[in-house]
Design a protein around this motif. Structure first.
Motif, PDB file in Angstrom:
ATOM      1  N   UNK A  30      33.504 -30.372 -42.167  1.00 39.66           N
ATOM      2  CA  UNK A  30      34.006 -31.664 -41.670  1.00 39.66           C
ATOM      3  C   UNK A  30      33.032 -32.768 -42.017  1.00 39.66           C
ATOM      4  N   UNK A  31      31.743 -32.549 -41.751  1.00 39.27           N
ATOM      5  CA  UNK A  31      30.738 -33.569 -42.028  1.00 39.27           C
ATOM      6  C   UNK A  31      30.568 -33.779 -43.541  1.00 39.27           C
ATOM      7  N   UNK A  32      30.709 -32.690 -44.317  1.00 31.58           N
ATOM      8  CA  UNK A  32      30.600 -32.833 -45.776  1.00 31.58           C
ATOM      9  C   UNK A  32      31.710 -33.740 -46.301  1.00 31.58           C
ATOM     10  N   UNK A  33      32.938 -33.489 -45.846  1.00 28.52           N
ATOM     11  CA  UNK A  33      34.060 -34.327 -46.282  1.00 28.52           C
ATOM     12  C   UNK A  33      33.877 -35.772 -45.836  1.00 28.52           C
ATOM     13  N   UNK A  34      33.305 -35.930 -44.613  1.00 30.76           N
ATOM     14  CA  UNK A  34      33.105 -37.277 -44.093  1.00 30.76           C
ATOM     15  C   UNK A  34      32.090 -38.041 -44.943  1.00 30.76           C
ATOM     16  N   UNK A  35      31.023 -37.364 -45.378  1.00 25.30           N
ATOM     17  CA  UNK A  35      30.012 -38.018 -46.230  1.00 25.30           C
ATOM     18  C   UNK A  35      30.632 -38.425 -47.567  1.00 25.30           C
ATOM     19  N   UNK A  36      31.393 -37.509 -48.183  1.00 22.00           N
ATOM     20  CA  UNK A  36      32.012 -37.804 -49.485  1.00 22.00           C
ATOM     21  C   UNK A  36      33.007 -38.954 -49.364  1.00 22.00           C
ATOM     22  N   UNK A  37      33.812 -38.930 -48.274  1.00 21.43           N
ATOM     23  CA  UNK A  37      34.794 -39.991 -48.078  1.00 21.43           C
ATOM     24  C   UNK A  37      34.114 -41.338 -47.887  1.00 21.43           C
ATOM     25  N   UNK A  38      33.020 -41.356 -47.115  1.00 22.69           N
ATOM     26  CA  UNK A  38      32.292 -42.608 -46.868  1.00 22.69           C
ATOM     27  C   UNK A  38      31.710 -43.159 -48.170  1.00 22.69           C
ATOM     28  N   UNK A  89      30.227 -54.698 -43.954  1.00 26.36           N
ATOM     29  CA  UNK A  89      29.875 -55.005 -42.560  1.00 26.36           C
ATOM     30  C   UNK A  89      28.628 -54.216 -42.158  1.00 26.36           C
ATOM     31  N   UNK A  90      27.466 -54.886 -41.859  1.00 24.23           N
ATOM     32  CA  UNK A  90      26.232 -54.178 -41.527  1.00 24.23           C
ATOM     33  C   UNK A  90      26.313 -53.476 -40.189  1.00 24.23           C
ATOM     34  N   UNK A  91      27.262 -53.924 -39.308  1.00 25.83           N
ATOM     35  CA  UNK A  91      27.356 -53.314 -37.980  1.00 25.83           C
ATOM     36  C   UNK A  91      28.271 -52.098 -37.955  1.00 25.83           C
ATOM     37  N   UNK A  92      28.943 -51.818 -39.080  1.00 32.77           N
ATOM     38  CA  UNK A  92      29.869 -50.695 -39.141  1.00 32.77           C
ATOM     39  C   UNK A  92      29.108 -49.381 -39.083  1.00 32.77           C
ATOM     40  N   UNK A  93      29.716 -48.387 -38.449  1.00 36.17           N
ATOM     41  CA  UNK A  93      29.079 -47.080 -38.283  1.00 36.17           C
ATOM     42  C   UNK A  93      29.379 -46.216 -39.498  1.00 36.17           C
ATOM     43  N   UNK A  94      28.326 -45.816 -40.244  1.00 28.51           N
ATOM     44  CA  UNK A  94      28.465 -44.970 -41.434  1.00 28.51           C
ATOM     45  C   UNK A  94      27.955 -43.554 -41.187  1.00 28.51           C
ATOM     46  N   UNK A  95      27.863 -43.185 -39.913  1.00 29.45           N
ATOM     47  CA  UNK A  95      27.368 -41.848 -39.567  1.00 29.45           C
ATOM     48  C   UNK A  95      28.217 -40.795 -40.300  1.00 29.45           C
ATOM     49  N   UNK A  96      27.607 -39.711 -40.793  1.00 23.89           N
ATOM     50  CA  UNK A  96      26.212 -39.290 -40.528  1.00 23.89           C
ATOM     51  C   UNK A  96      25.163 -39.926 -41.425  1.00 23.89           C
ATOM     52  N   UNK A 119      23.255 -33.232 -47.015  1.00 21.75           N
ATOM     53  CA  UNK A 119      24.402 -32.380 -47.351  1.00 21.75           C
ATOM     54  C   UNK A 119      23.984 -30.916 -47.408  1.00 21.75           C
ATOM     55  N   UNK A 120      22.783 -30.633 -47.879  1.00 18.75           N
ATOM     56  CA  UNK A 120      22.307 -29.242 -47.906  1.00 18.75           C
ATOM     57  C   UNK A 120      22.260 -28.661 -46.488  1.00 18.75           C
ATOM     58  N   UNK A 121      21.884 -29.482 -45.547  1.00 23.48           N
ATOM     59  CA  UNK A 121      21.858 -29.016 -44.157  1.00 23.48           C
ATOM     60  C   UNK A 121      23.268 -28.701 -43.675  1.00 23.48           C
ATOM     61  N   UNK A 122      24.238 -29.546 -44.033  1.00 25.72           N
ATOM     62  CA  UNK A 122      25.630 -29.298 -43.633  1.00 25.72           C
ATOM     63  C   UNK A 122      26.170 -28.026 -44.298  1.00 25.72           C
ATOM     64  N   UNK A 134      38.165 -32.921 -56.386  1.00 23.48           N
ATOM     65  CA  UNK A 134      39.120 -34.038 -56.433  1.00 23.48           C
ATOM     66  C   UNK A 134      38.523 -35.275 -55.781  1.00 23.48           C
ATOM     67  N   UNK A 135      37.910 -35.089 -54.568  1.00 22.25           N
ATOM     68  CA  UNK A 135      37.317 -36.209 -53.834  1.00 22.25           C
ATOM     69  C   UNK A 135      36.095 -36.769 -54.561  1.00 22.25           C
TER      70      UNK A 135
END
Length: 705
Positions: free
Chosen positions: A47-55, A2-9, A37-40, A92-93
C-alpha cells in the motif's frame, strides 16, 4: 505546488529537495526515497509503495513546475531500483508518467525522462516486454528528436531494449506487427533508421519468425529503399537480403501470392533514376510470356529480362545488394541459356567492364564471375576470326593493339586465333582476348583503378580463368603499348602478382625450371614485355634461375638514368629476395662454385643501392655466403663451357636439367630518345635478338658457334 499539502510517507525534507532546481539536491532526495521504499519492500507494505509511486507520478512527474517534474522522474527511477525484481508488479505506474515526459517541450526534461526509463528498464529486464509497444512508440519519437543529447540518451535505451528482446523468448510478435506496419511508413530518416534497425534485430532472433509477416511490411520496406539517404538504403538492402536468405531456406512457408502484387506495383512505378529501366513494363513487355492461351509451361522472355538487368546495372543510384542480385541473374542466365545470352553480350560487355570500377569488392567479384563465364564459355566460340585476325589491326594512337598472328608462344599454336585459346584451356573464346584488351584499356585510362583494385582483379581472374593465359595475353598486348609509362607500371604490377600471390603458385613452379617447351614459350613472351621495366626483367630472370643473364643485365644498368623510382624498385626487389618465394635462390648461395653469377648479380644490386636499409639487408645476406675466394670466375673471353645455340622451336634435350642461359646482343640498350625517359623507346631495345623469329638460348657444356 501547495507547500502545506501532505505528501506522506515522503518527508518535508524529501519534498523540498525534489522541488529544488539543483540536480545534486534532487539526487539526495532520490537516495532517501530509495531507502524508504526498501524498508516498505522488507515490510511487504504494498500500500505504501503504491502511494509513494502515485505521489511521485501525480504530484511531481506530471506537475506544471519543471523542477518538480525532474524531481518526480529521478524519484520514480529510485523506486524502481529499490524494488528490484519486484518492480515488474508496478511497471505500468512507473512507465506511464515517464513516457508522458517524452513529449515535454524542455529538451533537458526529455533527457532526464530517457535516463529515468533506462534505469527502470534495466532493473525490470524481461518484465517490461508486456509494455513493449508503448516503449517502442515512445522511442520511435525520440529517435527523430532534434536535440543531440536526447538522441544519444534514447540510443542507449534503445540498445538496452534490443538486448532484452534478443535474450528473451516471450516477445509478442503478433501484438507488435500492427504498430510496426504503421510506423514503417514514416518519412523521417531517423525514424526510418530506427524501424530498419529493429527489423534487423527481430530477424536475427531464432525464436521470432518475422518471415510470416513479410507481406505486411514489404511495401514499407520498398518505400524506404527509395530514401534519399545512402546509409538508410544500405540498411534496407541488408534487411531485404536477410529476408531473401530466409525465403531460400524455407520456401514452403513463404506467402508468395501475397507479395506478388506488391512486387508488381513497385516494378511498374516510374520516376527517379530508374524511370528508364521501368519502361519495359509500361510498354507491355513481360518477363514471362505464356506459350499459349491454355495453361501451359511459361517461357522466358530473355530480351525483356536482359533489358531490365542491363538498365539496373547501368544505374549508379542503385545499391550494392541490387547490383549483386543483377550480376547473379546474369551469371545464372549465361550458365542456363548460354547461346541465347551470347546474342546480348555485345550490349552487356561495356557495362560489365564499367562495373569493375564499383566501390564494393562483392560487386566486383560477381562482375568478374560473369566476365569469366563470357570469356570461357564454349557458346562464345566463333568460326569468324573477327577483328582479331584481319589485316586491319592497327588502331588509333595510344590504344592497345592486338598482336598479329605468328608471334612466339601460344600465338603459334595450331588452330588458335591470336591468343583466343591455349592447349591448357581450349574453351577460351573470342571474347577472352577482347576482355584482356579492354581490361588493360580501363587500367590505362583509370590509373586509380589499377592502383587500388588492379592486383585484386587480376588475382581473381587467375582463379576464375587460366593464369597462364591471363599473363600470356596481357604480356602480348603490352608489347604493343605506346604509353611506355603505363606499360612499365602494368608490368611491375603483373610481376608483383606473379612473385607474391598464392594464386600463382603453379605458374611460378612452371617458370622456375623452364623444363617444358610451354614454359619456355611463356617465359619468352613475358620477357619481351617485362623489358618495359628493367628491374622486373631482372626479377623474372631470378625467378627462372637465369642468373648469368640477370648479372649481364645489371651490368647494363649503368647506361640507364638512375632515378629515385628506379632505386625504389631495386629496393623492393631486395625485399622480395628475402621472402619465402625465393627460398630456393637463397639456398643456392651455398653452392658458390655452381652459382657464381647469382652471387655476382646480387653484388651488382648491392652496388646499385645507396647505403640504405635494403643495402644493409642484402649486404648481411651476402656476408653469409661461404668461402668468398670461390667468387672469382674465369674471364668470359676464356670460356671453359662454350655455348651451343638452339631455337625455341627446336627440341631441347631432356637430359639437361640445368637453368637456361640467355644471350643478349652487343647493343642491348638503345640510347634514350627523350632526356626525361628512364626506359627504352620500344621494349625490344631491352630484349634478346632472335634468328628467324626464334629466341636464341644457350646451354653450358655444348659446342659454341
Amino acid at each position: 505546488m501547495n507547500p502545506e499539502k501532505d505528501f506522506a510517507p515522503l518527508t518535508p525534507n524529501i519534498v523540498r529537495a525534489l522541488n529544488d532546481k539543483l540536480y545534486e539536491k534532487r539526487k539526495v532526495a532520490a537516495l532517501e526515497i530509495e531507502k524508504l521504499v526498501r524498508e516498505f519492500v522488507a515490510q511487504n507494505n504494498t500500500v505504501q509503495i503504491k502511494h509513494v509511486i502515485q505521489t511521485l507520478s501525480q504530484e511531481f512527474a506530471l506537475s506544471q513546475h519543471p523542477h518538480s517534474r525532474k524531481g518526480g522522474l529521478i524519484g520514480l527511477a529510485a523506486c524502481s531500483i529499490a524494488l528490484g525484481k519486484d518492480s515488474g508488479l508496478y511497471l505500468k505506474e512507473l512507465i506511464e508518467p515517464v513516457l508522458t515526459c517524452f513529449n515535454d517541450a524542455d529538451s533537458r526534461l526529455r533527457y532526464y525522462a530517457c535516463e529515468a526509463l533506462y534505469n527502470i528498464v534495466k532493473v525490470a529486464r524481461g518484465a517490461v516486454l508486456p509494455h513493449f509497444n508503448v516503449l517502442f512508440d515512445g522511442l520511435s519519437k525520440l529517435a527523430a528528436d532534434p536535440d543531440p543529447n536526447v538522441k544519444s540518451g534514447s540510443e542507449l535505451l534503445d540498445r538496452l531494449l534490443k538486448d532484452i528482446v534478443t535474450e528473451s523468448n516471450r516477445f509478442d510478435l503478433v501484438g507488435f506487427i500492427p504498430l510496426l506496419r504503421e510506423r514503417i511508413y514514416s518519412n523521417n530518416q531517423y525514424a526510418r533508421q530506427f524501424i530498419i534497425s529493429w527489423i534487423l534485430v527481430l530477424e536475427s532472433v531464432p525464436d521470432i519468425n518475422l518471415l510470416d509477416y513479410l507481406p505486411e511490411i514489404l511495401d514499407g520496406l520498398f518505400q524506404i529503399l527509395g530514401d534519399n539517404g545512402k546509409e538508410i538504403r544500405k540498411m534496407c538492402e541488408v534487411v531485404l537480403g536477410e529476408f531473401l536468405k530466409e525465403i531460400k531456406k524455407n520456401p514452403s512457408s513463404v506467402k508468395f501470392a501475397e507479395m506478388a502484387n506488391i512486387l508488381v506495383i513497385h516494378c511498374q512505378t516510374t520516376g527517379g533514376p530508374s524511370g528508364s529501366c521501368d519502361s519495359s513494363f509500361s510498354s507491355g513487355i513481360s518477363v514471362f510470356t505464356p506459350a499459349s492461351t491454355e495453361r501451359a509451361p511459361v517461357t522466358l522472355h530473355l530480351d525483356g529480362i536482359v533489358q531490365v538487368l542491363n538498365c539496373h546495372l547501368s544505374d549508379t543510384a542503385i545499391g550494392m545488394m541490387t547490383r549483386i542480385a543483377v550480376l547473379k541473374w546474369l551469371y545464372h542466365l549465361y550458365i542456363k541459356t548460354p547461346r541465347k545470352m551470347f546474342r546480348h553480350t555485345d550490349s552487356l560487355f561495356p557495362i560489365l567492364l564499367q562495373t569493375l570500377s564499383d566501390e564494393s569488392d562483392e560487386v566486383i567479384l560477381k562482375d568478374l564471375e560473369v566476365l569469366a563465364e563470357i570469356a570461357s564459355s564454349p557458346a562464345g566460340q566463333t568460326d569468324d576470326p573477327g577483328p582479331l585476325d584481319g589485316p586491319d589491326l592497327q588502331v588509333r594512337h595510344s590504344e592497345l593493339q592486338v598482336p598479329p598472328t605468328g608471334r612466339a608462344g601460344l600465338m603459334n599454336t595450331p588452330g588458335t586465333k591470336g591468343l583466343e585459346c591455349s592447349p591448357s584451356t581450349p574453351t577460351m573464346n573470342s571474347y577472352f582476348y577482347k576482355f584482356m584488351i579492354n581490361l588493360l584499356k580501363r587500367f590505362s585510362s583509370e590509373r586509380k583503378l589499377l592502383e587500388v583494385r588492379g592486383a585484386f582483379i587480376i588475382r581473381q581472374l587467375c582463379l576464375l580463368l587460366n593464369a597462364e593465359n591471363i599473363f600470356h595475353s596481357m604480356a602480348d598486348i603490352l608489347l604493343q603499348e605506346e604509353d611506355l609509362k603505363f606499360a612499365s607500371t602494368m608490368v611491375h604490377t603483373l610481376n608483383t602478382i606473379l612473385l607474391t600471390s598464392t594464386e600463382l603458385f603453379q605458374l611460378r613452379n612452371q617458370l622456375k625450371d623452364l623444363r617444358t617447351l610451354e614454359s619456355q614459350n611463356l617465359f619468352c613472351c613475358l620477357y619481351r614485355s617485362w623489358c618495359h621495366n628493367p628491374v622486373t626483367t631482372v626479377s623474372l630472370c631470378f625467378l627462372t634461375q637465369n642468373y648469368r643473364h640477370a648479372y649481364d643485365l645489371i651490368q647494363k644498368f649503368g647506361d640507364l638514368e638512375v632515378t629515385v623510382d628506379f632505386l625504389t624498385e631495386v629496393d623492393k626487389l631486395v625485399q622480395l629476395i628475402e621472402c619465402p618465394i625465393f627460398t630456393y635462390l637463397r639456398l643456392q648461395l651455398l653452392d658458390v662454385k655452381n652459382n657464381p653469377y647469382l652471387i655476382k648479380a646480387l653484388y651488382g644490386l648491392l652496388m646499385l643501392l645507396p647505403q640504405s636499409s635494403a643495402f644493409q639487408l642484402l649486404s648481411h645476406r651476402l656476408q653469409c655466403v661461404p668461402n668468398p675466394e670461390l667468387l672469382q670466375t674465369e674471364s668470359p673471353w676464356k670460356q671453359a663451357e662454350p655455348l651451343r645455340r638452339f631455337t625455341l622451336n627446336g627440341v631441347r634435350p631432356a637430359c639437361i636439367r640445368c637453368p637456361v642461359y640467355l644471350e643478349f646482343p652487343p647493343r642491348l640498350f638503345e640510347p634514350l630518345s627523350r632526356p626525361d625517359a628512364s626506359f627504352p623507346r620500344r621494349p625490344q631495345a631491352f630484349a634478346l635478338e632472335a634468328d628467324s623469329g626464334s629466341l636464341e638460348m644457350g646451354l653450358p657444356g655444348t659446342q659454341g658457334p
